[in-house]
Design an enzyme around this catalytic site. Structure first.
Site, PDB file in Angstrom:
ATOM      1  N   GLU A   1      23.540 -42.934  25.128  1.00 51.52           N
ATOM      2  CA  GLU A   1      24.322 -42.694  23.843  1.00 51.52           C
ATOM      3  C   GLU A   1      25.542 -41.671  24.319  1.00 51.52           C
ATOM      4  O   GLU A   1      25.378 -40.680  24.781  1.00 51.52           O
ATOM      5  CB  GLU A   1      23.790 -42.076  22.758  1.00 51.52           C
ATOM      6  CG  GLU A   1      22.785 -43.115  21.877  1.00 51.52           C
ATOM      7  CD  GLU A   1      22.318 -42.445  20.765  1.00 51.52           C
ATOM      8  OE1 GLU A   1      22.594 -41.133  20.350  1.00 51.52           O
ATOM      9  OE2 GLU A   1      21.133 -42.941  19.898  1.00 51.52           O
TER      10      GLU A   1
ATOM     11  N   ASP B   1      25.179 -33.305  12.562  1.00 49.09           N
ATOM     12  CA  ASP B   1      24.741 -32.682  13.887  1.00 49.09           C
ATOM     13  C   ASP B   1      24.387 -31.178  13.542  1.00 49.09           C
ATOM     14  O   ASP B   1      25.054 -30.518  12.843  1.00 49.09           O
ATOM     15  CB  ASP B   1      25.880 -32.641  15.008  1.00 49.09           C
ATOM     16  CG  ASP B   1      25.828 -34.181  15.763  1.00 49.09           C
ATOM     17  OD1 ASP B   1      26.737 -34.825  15.378  1.00 49.09           O
ATOM     18  OD2 ASP B   1      24.710 -34.448  16.219  1.00 49.09           O
TER      19      ASP B   1
ATOM     20  N   TYR C   1      17.820 -47.961  14.773  1.00 51.44           N
ATOM     21  CA  TYR C   1      17.668 -46.237  15.264  1.00 51.44           C
ATOM     22  C   TYR C   1      16.908 -45.818  14.028  1.00 51.44           C
ATOM     23  O   TYR C   1      17.674 -45.699  13.045  1.00 51.44           O
ATOM     24  CB  TYR C   1      19.127 -45.619  15.365  1.00 51.44           C
ATOM     25  CG  TYR C   1      19.048 -43.984  15.806  1.00 51.44           C
ATOM     26  CD1 TYR C   1      18.365 -43.129  15.426  1.00 51.44           C
ATOM     27  CD2 TYR C   1      19.632 -43.786  16.765  1.00 51.44           C
ATOM     28  CE1 TYR C   1      18.114 -42.130  15.710  1.00 51.44           C
ATOM     29  CE2 TYR C   1      19.756 -42.577  17.189  1.00 51.44           C
ATOM     30  CZ  TYR C   1      18.833 -41.530  16.717  1.00 51.44           C
ATOM     31  OH  TYR C   1      19.137 -40.273  16.992  1.00 51.44           O
TER      32      TYR C   1
HETATM   33  O1  IGP Z   1      19.513 -34.182  18.950  1.00 51.93           O
HETATM   34  P1  IGP Z   1      18.351 -34.824  18.458  1.00 51.93           P
HETATM   35  O2  IGP Z   1      17.491 -34.101  17.561  1.00 51.93           O
HETATM   36  O3  IGP Z   1      17.587 -34.939  19.740  1.00 51.93           O
HETATM   37  O4  IGP Z   1      18.570 -36.517  17.998  1.00 51.93           O
HETATM   38  C1  IGP Z   1      19.360 -37.242  18.607  1.00 51.93           C
HETATM   39  C2  IGP Z   1      20.631 -37.243  18.481  1.00 51.93           C
HETATM   40  O5  IGP Z   1      21.241 -36.079  18.867  1.00 51.93           O
HETATM   41  C3  IGP Z   1      21.762 -38.354  18.771  1.00 51.93           C
HETATM   42  O6  IGP Z   1      21.209 -39.469  18.594  1.00 51.93           O
HETATM   43  C4  IGP Z   1      22.822 -37.753  17.782  1.00 51.93           C
HETATM   44  C5  IGP Z   1      23.894 -37.071  17.590  1.00 51.93           C
HETATM   45  N1  IGP Z   1      24.810 -37.147  16.654  1.00 51.93           N
HETATM   46  C6  IGP Z   1      24.133 -37.754  15.934  1.00 51.93           C
HETATM   47  C7  IGP Z   1      24.352 -37.884  14.380  1.00 51.93           C
HETATM   48  C8  IGP Z   1      23.583 -38.644  13.407  1.00 51.93           C
HETATM   49  C9  IGP Z   1      22.479 -39.420  14.179  1.00 51.93           C
HETATM   50  C10 IGP Z   1      22.243 -39.247  15.476  1.00 51.93           C
HETATM   51  C11 IGP Z   1      22.690 -38.280  16.359  1.00 51.93           C
END
Ligand code: IGP
Length: 268
Positions: free
Chosen positions: A49, A60, A174
């Site tokens: 990603e 975030d 997801y």
């Molecule tokens: O950071 P984590 O807890 O490992 O989760 C994945 C996430 O960072 C990535 O998929 C993501 C980054 N920004 C997001 C905003 C919403 C959903 C998902 C995301």
């Protein structure tokens, strides 16, 4: 065939699940990001990603918010992210790319230009976390026409929406492991396995889980329950720890090696 579908087919044949890192591109700079993307592929990531830095990353947690701020200090744009991904290809990264952006930067860029840019740079998937199913019609139609998979998110609170969301899903679904924002978690809600099972039974495409996964034990916890895991904050945190090295071109290789080593430790 879309590279994401081909990757899940390969993984199914090998009886493996996908490891999908998330990186904020441009943190600490674009050159380092190109090498970090290549390092993710070298470490065994199956796809990646590519996060477009954004000034208002509502979903975030602090780790990724700080990464976005660092990248925005370099005025990194959506176009920079896509061009950096192409540079990483030249460095040897041969895995499917999923562009990850909040909707505003996409709208600002313009949908016609946006999908042209993605097609020209071999982007296979797209995740737009703040675009709900009810409003994603135009984006979905354009993604479909461009052969780019618009990957939806479902949350434990999605309940009856799960069927509608998975019915339109492309690439994978997801599954957000828990409510709240991104960030490392010490444990997961007891009902998560039921949630994942309900999405898996409804979904015509593979499902992956993200939010809070930060070590090999947690990756193993989801083995067999999903077709892959997404790890973001834990990797972005490693990048943050390695900033003194990554920010110095003479020491960047050592910084990249440290991040690569962490990603290898997640590989089951
Ligand atoms: O950071 P984590 O807890 O490992 O989760 C994945 C996430 O960072 C990535 O998929 C993501 C980054 N920004 C997001 C905003 C919403 C959903 C998902 C995301």
């Amino acid at each position: 065939m879309n590279r994401i579908d081909a990757t899940f087919e390969r993984l199914r044949r090998e009886g493996k699940s996908a490891l999908i890192p998330f990186l904020t591109i441009g943190d600490p700079d674009l050159a380092a990001s190109a090498e970090l993307i290549a390092a993710c592929a070298a470490a065994g990531a199956d796809m990646i990603e590519l996060g477009v830095p954004y000034s208002d990353p509502l979903a975030d947690g602090p780790v990724i918010q700080r990464a976005s701020e660092r990248a925005l200090q370099n005025r990194v744009t959506l176009e920079d992210v896509v061009r950096t991904a192409a540079e990483a290809r030249r460095l040897g990264a041969d895995i499917p790319y999923i562009l990850f952006s909040y909707y505003n930067p996409v709208l600002q860029y313009g949908l016609d230009r946006f999908f042209k840019l993605l097609e020209e740079h071999d982007i296979s998937g797209l995740i737009v976390p703040d675009l709900p199913l009810e409003e994603d019609g135009e984006l979905r139609d354009r993604a479909e026409a461009a052969g780019i998979h618009l990957i939806p998110l479902v949350a434990p609170t999605s309940h009856e929406r799960i069927a509608r969301i998975t019915a339109r899903a492309r690439g994978f679904v997801y599954c957000v492991s828990s409510l709240g924002v991104t960030g490392m978690r010490s444990e997961f809600h007891a009902s998560i396995d039921d949630f994942l099972a309900s999405v898996r039974s409804a979904s015509p495409v593979p499902i992956c889980v993200g939010f809070g996964i930060s070590n090999r034990e947690q990756v193993l916890r989801f083995e067999g329950k999903t077709d892959g895991v997404i790890v973001g904050s834990a990797i972005v945190r490693k990048i943050e720890e390695a900033l003194p090295l990554l920010g110095d071109s003479g020491k960047r290789a050592e910084g990249v090696r440290q991040v690569e080593q962490f990603i290898r430790s997640l590989r089951v």
